[in-house]
Design an enzyme around this catalytic site. Structure first.
Site, short mmCIF file in Angstrom:
data_model
loop_
_atom_site.label_atom_id
_atom_site.label_comp_id
_atom_site.label_asym_id
_atom_site.label_seq_id
_atom_site.Cartn_x
_atom_site.Cartn_y
_atom_site.Cartn_z
N HIS A 14 0.87 -1.17 0.00
CA HIS A 14 0.00 0.00 0.00
C HIS A 14 0.91 1.21 0.00
O HIS A 14 1.71 1.39 0.91
CB HIS A 14 -0.91 0.03 1.23
CG HIS A 14 -1.80 1.23 1.25
ND1 HIS A 14 -3.01 1.26 0.60
CD2 HIS A 14 -1.62 2.46 1.79
CE1 HIS A 14 -3.55 2.45 0.77
NE2 HIS A 14 -2.73 3.21 1.49
N CYS A 15 0.79 2.03 -1.01
CA CYS A 15 1.65 3.22 -1.12
C CYS A 15 0.98 4.39 -0.43
O CYS A 15 -0.02 4.93 -0.91
CB CYS A 15 1.92 3.55 -2.60
SG CYS A 15 3.04 4.94 -2.80
#
Length: 180
Positions: free
Chosen positions: A101-102
């Protein structure tokens, strides 16, 4: 939004610097880098990363059979995860080919947006290298403006040599060791 703010703020600085200190071609290259990085950012952030949809059966409290042997059931999503998938706690979805998850982009990076994510990172890193090396360091030294326009005249074509700038009034300015 944080990434775009950083990208556009830095781009504004480097674009202004490029046009003022080096020239129109360098400025246009900086604008091109900025637009390309923005496009790849948007393409990554708004593309489906590979979200696995719920596969709730018609009967309550029962699961459908797994699509293949190595798939896992996710109780939170009520769906089977593919072998490369995982549940993202930030987005609360299962993503096929889940990488991470950025937090900078605010989205999951999975099998459907991973290539765009790489393109974005390669573009902004190339822009950063170009901006620091050429726009900030080498370009201003090689294209110094002394209040009037210069016409670059190459004297030595051997790689490293001397070059001369002719000012508007015809005076000669010697700049040794200019890379070609």
């Amino acid at each position: 939004p944080t990434v775009l703010t950083l990208l556009w703020s830095a781009s504004y600085y480097f674009i202004q610097h490029a046009f003022a200190k080096i020239g129109i071609i360098t400025g246009i290259i900086c604008v091109g880098f900025c637009l390309t990085a923005t496009f790849y950012f948007m393409d990554t952030a708004f593309r489906d990363p590979g979200i696995v949809v719920s596969q709730l059966p018609a009967e309550p409290n029962s699961r459908p059979p797994p699509p293949t042997r190595h798939w896992r059931w996710c109780d939170l999503c009520q769906a089977y995860q593919p072998p490369t998938g995982a549940h993202c706690p930030e987005c609360n979805v299962c993503v096929s080919g889940y990488d991470h998850h950025c937090a900078w982009m605010g989205c999951c990076i999975g099998e459907r947006n991973y290539k765009q994510f790489l393109k974005f990172n390669m573009t902004w890193l190339a822009f950063l290298a170009y901006a620091v090396i050429w726009v900030s360091l080498l370009g201003p030294v090689l294209f110094r403006h002394h209040g009037h326009h210069h016409q670059k005249v190459q004297v030595d074509m051997s790689g490293v040599g001397d070059s001369y700038n002719l000012g508007d009034n015809g005076e000669h300015h010697h700049h040794p060791l200019v890379w070609r």
